[in-house]
Design a protein around this motif. Structure first.
Motif, PDB file in Angstrom:
ATOM      1  N   ASP A   3       0.846  -1.190   0.000  1.00 14.42           N
ATOM      2  CA  ASP A   3       0.000   0.000   0.000  1.00 14.42           C
ATOM      3  C   ASP A   3       0.881   1.240   0.000  1.00 14.42           C
ATOM      4  N   PRO A   4       0.333   2.371  -0.462  1.00 13.83           N
ATOM      5  CA  PRO A   4       1.107   3.612  -0.435  1.00 13.83           C
ATOM      6  C   PRO A   4       1.467   4.006   0.989  1.00 13.83           C
ATOM      7  N   SER A   5       2.631   4.585   1.138  1.00 17.37           N
ATOM      8  CA  SER A   5       3.051   5.099   2.439  1.00 17.37           C
ATOM      9  C   SER A   5       2.330   6.406   2.717  1.00 17.37           C
ATOM     10  N   PRO A   6       1.972   6.645   3.987  1.00 18.03           N
ATOM     11  CA  PRO A   6       1.400   7.961   4.304  1.00 18.03           C
ATOM     12  C   PRO A   6       2.501   9.010   4.190  1.00 18.03           C
ATOM     13  N   LEU A   7       2.167  10.133   3.591  1.00 17.30           N
ATOM     14  CA  LEU A   7       3.127  11.213   3.432  1.00 17.30           C
ATOM     15  C   LEU A   7       2.588  12.457   4.118  1.00 17.30           C
ATOM     16  N   ALA A   8       3.362  13.004   5.030  1.00 19.02           N
ATOM     17  CA  ALA A   8       2.951  14.218   5.735  1.00 19.02           C
ATOM     18  C   ALA A   8       4.173  14.862   6.356  1.00 19.02           C
ATOM     19  N   GLY A   9       4.108  16.164   6.496  1.00 22.65           N
ATOM     20  CA  GLY A   9       5.172  16.893   7.156  1.00 22.65           C
ATOM     21  C   GLY A   9       4.690  18.270   7.550  1.00 22.65           C
ATOM     22  N   TRP A  78     -10.685  24.774  -0.633  1.00 21.41           N
ATOM     23  CA  TRP A  78     -10.138  26.125  -0.719  1.00 21.41           C
ATOM     24  C   TRP A  78     -10.717  26.932   0.431  1.00 21.41           C
ATOM     25  N   VAL A  79      -9.921  27.142   1.454  1.00 21.68           N
ATOM     26  CA  VAL A  79     -10.325  27.941   2.614  1.00 21.68           C
ATOM     27  C   VAL A  79      -9.314  29.082   2.708  1.00 21.68           C
ATOM     28  N   PRO A  80      -9.676  30.275   2.222  1.00 22.09           N
ATOM     29  CA  PRO A  80      -8.723  31.378   2.178  1.00 22.09           C
ATOM     30  C   PRO A  80      -8.003  31.595   3.513  1.00 22.09           C
ATOM     31  N   GLY A  81      -6.686  31.700   3.417  1.00 22.42           N
ATOM     32  CA  GLY A  81      -5.857  31.917   4.594  1.00 22.42           C
ATOM     33  C   GLY A  81      -5.609  30.679   5.428  1.00 22.42           C
ATOM     34  N   ARG A  82      -6.229  29.546   5.067  1.00 28.78           N
ATOM     35  CA  ARG A  82      -6.128  28.343   5.912  1.00 28.78           C
ATOM     36  C   ARG A  82      -5.713  27.065   5.179  1.00 28.78           C
ATOM     37  N   ALA A  83      -6.299  26.794   4.004  1.00 22.42           N
ATOM     38  CA  ALA A  83      -6.039  25.488   3.385  1.00 22.42           C
ATOM     39  C   ALA A  83      -6.354  25.467   1.896  1.00 22.42           C
ATOM     40  N   VAL A  84      -5.572  24.664   1.188  1.00 22.63           N
ATOM     41  CA  VAL A  84      -5.836  24.354  -0.215  1.00 22.63           C
ATOM     42  C   VAL A  84      -5.508  22.877  -0.422  1.00 22.63           C
ATOM     43  N   ALA A  85      -6.325  22.208  -1.235  1.00 23.80           N
ATOM     44  CA  ALA A  85      -6.081  20.797  -1.546  1.00 23.80           C
ATOM     45  C   ALA A  85      -6.564  20.508  -2.955  1.00 23.80           C
ATOM     46  N   TRP A  86      -5.852  19.605  -3.631  1.00 24.18           N
ATOM     47  CA  TRP A  86      -6.288  19.189  -4.956  1.00 24.18           C
ATOM     48  C   TRP A  86      -6.128  17.694  -5.083  1.00 24.18           C
ATOM     49  N   LYS A  87      -7.039  17.105  -5.875  1.00 17.97           N
ATOM     50  CA  LYS A  87      -7.011  15.661  -6.105  1.00 17.97           C
ATOM     51  C   LYS A  87      -6.560  15.415  -7.535  1.00 17.97           C
ATOM     52  N   THR A  88      -5.526  14.588  -7.674  1.00 13.24           N
ATOM     53  CA  THR A  88      -4.958  14.277  -8.974  1.00 13.24           C
ATOM     54  C   THR A  88      -5.677  13.069  -9.570  1.00 13.24           C
ATOM     55  N   ARG A  89      -6.238  13.272 -10.748  1.00 12.52           N
ATOM     56  CA  ARG A  89      -7.034  12.230 -11.390  1.00 12.52           C
ATOM     57  C   ARG A  89      -6.215  10.973 -11.679  1.00 12.52           C
ATOM     58  N   GLU A  90      -5.018  11.133 -12.195  1.00 12.26           N
ATOM     59  CA  GLU A  90      -4.240   9.973 -12.634  1.00 12.26           C
ATOM     60  C   GLU A  90      -3.812   9.065 -11.489  1.00 12.26           C
ATOM     61  N   SER A  91      -3.416   9.634 -10.374  1.00  9.56           N
ATOM     62  CA  SER A  91      -2.927   8.814  -9.258  1.00  9.56           C
ATOM     63  C   SER A  91      -3.986   8.587  -8.183  1.00  9.56           C
ATOM     64  N   GLY A  92      -5.001   9.444  -8.145  1.00 10.70           N
ATOM     65  CA  GLY A  92      -5.990   9.364  -7.076  1.00 10.70           C
ATOM     66  C   GLY A  92      -5.535  10.030  -5.793  1.00 10.70           C
ATOM     67  N   ALA A  93      -4.356  10.649  -5.808  1.00 13.38           N
ATOM     68  CA  ALA A  93      -3.805  11.280  -4.604  1.00 13.38           C
ATOM     69  C   ALA A  93      -4.434  12.650  -4.379  1.00 13.38           C
ATOM     70  N   THR A  94      -4.664  12.974  -3.111  1.00 10.69           N
ATOM     71  CA  THR A  94      -5.080  14.315  -2.721  1.00 10.69           C
ATOM     72  C   THR A  94      -3.915  14.948  -1.979  1.00 10.69           C
ATOM     73  N   TRP A  95      -3.461  16.091  -2.486  1.00 10.68           N
ATOM     74  CA  TRP A  95      -2.361  16.843  -1.887  1.00 10.68           C
ATOM     75  C   TRP A  95      -2.960  18.042  -1.181  1.00 10.68           C
ATOM     76  N   SER A  96      -2.570  18.285   0.060  1.00  9.37           N
ATOM     77  CA  SER A  96      -3.135  19.416   0.798  1.00  9.37           C
ATOM     78  C   SER A  96      -2.055  20.177   1.552  1.00  9.37           C
ATOM     79  N   TYR A  97      -2.335  21.460   1.723  1.00 11.00           N
ATOM     80  CA  TYR A  97      -1.487  22.361   2.508  1.00 11.00           C
ATOM     81  C   TYR A  97      -2.393  23.107   3.462  1.00 11.00           C
ATOM     82  N   GLU A 113      -2.752  12.175   0.642  1.00 12.34           N
ATOM     83  CA  GLU A 113      -3.642  11.075   0.999  1.00 12.34           C
ATOM     84  C   GLU A 113      -3.843  10.229  -0.247  1.00 12.34           C
ATOM     85  N   LEU A 114      -3.571   8.936  -0.108  1.00 13.40           N
ATOM     86  CA  LEU A 114      -3.705   8.003  -1.220  1.00 13.40           C
ATOM     87  C   LEU A 114      -4.094   6.646  -0.651  1.00 13.40           C
ATOM     88  N   PRO A 115      -5.362   6.272  -0.806  1.00 14.42           N
ATOM     89  CA  PRO A 115      -5.799   5.003  -0.220  1.00 14.42           C
ATOM     90  C   PRO A 115      -5.154   3.779  -0.851  1.00 14.42           C
TER      91      PRO A 115
END
Length: 161
Positions: A3-9, A78-97, A113-115
């Protein structure tokens, strides 16, 4: 295949959240910070200060060694001043800041996040050194991205010259 490793920092940035948000919210600058992402375009949404990217399509070009591939993502948070996240169609990964105010400035957290690996990722795996190997590289790249954002914000370069 594993399974994919959890990635966070997280990284602490000696600047107010507004200064960090100015950099993170301009997703077209992500190629300046990411070791793999080479180009990124926003399609179908107004750009500029204060523009919401919720639902926008992001077209990216990634490169790892000799392998180059396009990606298509949708901004899912999209939460101004707080958070942005996008989901990549090809990999199914959601990247967030996500940003959090701290007494010393701002804590910036990044996460992927990648199940499960997708069929596309599995098929592309041999070209990029295997999905698990790529996962390890992405983990290192996440830290590199956070550090580069920190350096730019702390240098006061929130907008390109």
């Amino acid at each position: 295949m594993a399974d994919p490793s959890p990635l966070a920092g997280t990284v602490e940035i000696a600047a107010p959240p507004d200064s960090v948000w100015d950099v993170v919210a301009d997703v077209t600058r992500m190629p300046d910070f990411s070791p793999e992402l080479r180009r990124l375009w926003v399609v179908g949404r107004r750009r500029g200060p204060g523009a919401s990217l919720q639902g926008a399509t992001l077209l990216g070009v990634n490169r790892r060694g000799l392998a180059v591939w396009p990606t298509t993502s949708r901004v899912v948070r999209w939460v101004p001043g707080r958070a942005v996240a996008w989901k990549t169609r090809e990999s199914g990964a959601t990247w967030s800041y996500e940003l959090e105010p701290t007494p010393a400035g701002t804590r910036l957290a990044a996460r992927r996040e990648l199940p499960a690996f997708t069929l596309g990722t599995t098929l592309l795996g041999p070209l990029i050194g295997g999905a698990a190997g790529h996962d390890r590289e992405l983990a290192e790249g996440l830290w590199t991205t956070l550090e580069r954002i920190r350096e730019v914000v702390e240098a006061g370069a929130a907008t390109p010259a």
